[in-house]
Design an enzyme around this catalytic site. Structure first.
Site, PDB file in Angstrom:
ATOM      1  N   HIS A  37       2.114  -6.582  -0.375  1.00 53.48           N
ATOM      2  CA  HIS A  37       2.667  -5.951  -1.575  1.00 53.48           C
ATOM      3  C   HIS A  37       2.092  -6.599  -2.838  1.00 53.48           C
ATOM      4  CE1 HIS A  37       6.073  -5.453  -4.567  1.00 53.48           C
ATOM      5  NE2 HIS A  37       5.833  -4.206  -4.203  1.00 53.48           N
ATOM      6  N   HIS A  79       1.029  -2.959 -11.844  1.00 51.87           N
ATOM      7  CA  HIS A  79       2.290  -2.334 -11.433  1.00 51.87           C
ATOM      8  C   HIS A  79       2.942  -1.497 -12.525  1.00 51.87           C
ATOM      9  CE1 HIS A  79       6.669  -2.100 -10.761  1.00 51.87           C
ATOM     10  NE2 HIS A  79       6.291  -1.817  -9.537  1.00 51.87           N
TER      11      HIS A  79
HETATM   12  O1  G3P Z   1       5.219   1.035  -3.438  1.00 50.48           O
HETATM   13  C1  G3P Z   1       6.182   0.510  -2.630  1.00 50.48           C
HETATM   14  C2  G3P Z   1       6.557  -0.781  -3.204  1.00 50.48           C
HETATM   15  O2  G3P Z   1       5.465  -1.296  -3.887  1.00 50.48           O
HETATM   16  C3  G3P Z   1       7.770  -0.750  -4.067  1.00 50.48           C
HETATM   17  O3  G3P Z   1       7.550  -0.237  -5.287  1.00 50.48           O
HETATM   18  O4  G3P Z   1       7.968  -0.805  -7.619  1.00 50.48           O
HETATM   19  O5  G3P Z   1       6.860  -2.503  -6.177  1.00 50.48           O
HETATM   20  O6  G3P Z   1       5.662  -0.422  -6.804  1.00 50.48           O
HETATM   21  P1  G3P Z   1       6.995  -1.039  -6.513  1.00 50.48           P
HETATM   22 CA    CA Z   2       3.971  -0.082  -5.272  1.00 46.84          CA
END
Ligand code: G3P
Ligand code: CA
Length: 327
Positions: A37, A79
């Site tokens: 992530h 992000h």
């Molecule tokens: O894209 C799934 C995960 O990354 C959760 O969302 O807000 O971190 O982009 P976000």
């Molecule tokens: Ca994401």
């Protein structure tokens, strides 16, 4: 004698690199996957190339890219649609904020964005790090980069290591981009195609929170990629059948998949229902430094993979999830 011992150690170390598991195409959905992530964001500032290289070395199945367009239509891996939570934009371009006090990626050219320094995520009101035990604020030198730069890094590492780590791009805030006169999805799909990602056989999953846009990506733009519909609200859970008409998977927040009362956890039927519709489920975001009521990260991962029956997890700590699945 000493040099022979050293050689043996080196061979063992190299062996452990080259025998690392190969990632699989998404056709084999029975295997559980780890998605890095924002890179190895538990260890280095999120979405930097350094965090992506570190993640790569941890052998995840996929590395994630959140994407926002610059003023000159370059897809930037970041992000937020604004810049002040991970860069020094307020110091370098104090006059470029909008009326809401934010500095938008879309108001800056790629050349200007490259001048910014990137750091660990912080709260611009307090200047304090969001995760205080992570990489220290403003140390070393990190920069923003384009989607193309990141694809070349991952594909280059796939060539040099012989592994096959996939990409997991997310179209960020498409409605905002449309209002600004930009078709972010069209631009991203074209770049993905140029880098060899256009069908489900390619090692790429495309994700978006905006259901209208993800449906457009499938139906109007004709994408044949593996598509994941991200969700974050309880009421969206009722729309699984609709999602199954254009998406291959869903990405819920893991905390929306259970409830807890007086220490008793009740798991919802969301994953079961999604699986019955043939949808893969990848949930976000598993963090070793945000355990909630779980006693350890392994306990949380066990809950996600074995109790919730998730097919994959987004995690800031890909090394720990890979290790968990290998046991
Ligand atoms: O894209 C799934 C995960 O990354 C959760 O969302 O807000 O971190 O982009 P976000
Ligand atoms: Ca994401």
């Amino acid at each position: 004698m000493k040099s022979i011992k050293l050689l043996i150690v080196l061979v063992v170390l190299l062996g452990s690199c080259t025998t690392a598991k190969k990632s699989k195409p998404m056709e084999n959905t029975s295997q559980k996957v780890v998605i890095a992530h924002r890179g190895a964001s538990g260890y280095l500032p999120e979405h930097t190339l350094e965090a992506k290289a570190m993640a790569y070395a941890m052998h995840p199945d996929f590395i994630e890219q959140d994407i926002v367009l610059s003023k000159d239509d370059v897809p930037i891996v970041i992000h937020d649609i604004h810049l002040e939570t991970v860069t020094d934009v307020a110091q370098q371009f104090p006059d470029r904020k909008r009326d809401d006090g934010k500095y938008y990626v879309i108001d800056f050219t790629y050349e200007e964005l490259r001048q910014l320094n990137v750091t660990e995520r912080f709260d611009p009101k307090t200047n304090k790090a969001v995760y205080e035990k992570r990489f220290p604020l403003w140390k070393s030198h990190f920069k923003l980069h384009s989607l193309q730069d990141e694809l070349e890094l991952i594909q280059g590492l796939n060539e040099s290591t012989g592994n096959n780590v996939g990409i997991y791009p997310e179209i960020k805030e498409p409605e905002f981009h449309h209002k600004e006169g930009k078709d972010i999805s069209g631009i991203v799909l074209e770049i993905l195609k140029n880098y060899g990602y256009s069908t489900k056989k390619d090692n790429c999953i495309l994700q978006c929170f905006d259901a209208k846009e993800l449906k457009r990506i499938r139906k109007e733009l004709g994408s044949e990629l593996f598509l994941v519909q991200l969700i974050e609200f309880k009421e969206e859970e009722k729309l699984l059948e609709e999602y199954a008409t254009y998406a291959d998977g869903v990405g819920p927040w893991y905390k929306q998949l259970y409830s807890e009362k007086e220490g008793v956890i009740e798991i919802s039927d969301f994953v079961q229902n999604a699986h019955a519709l043939g949808l893969t489920v990848h949930a976000y975001t598993f963090r070793a430094d945000d355990l909630g009521n779980f006693n350890s990260f392994d306990e949380l991962l066990d809950f996600g993979f074995n109790k919730l029956q998730l097919d994959g997890v987004f995690t800031d700590f890909p090394d720990k999830a890979v290790e968990f699945l290998s046991n």
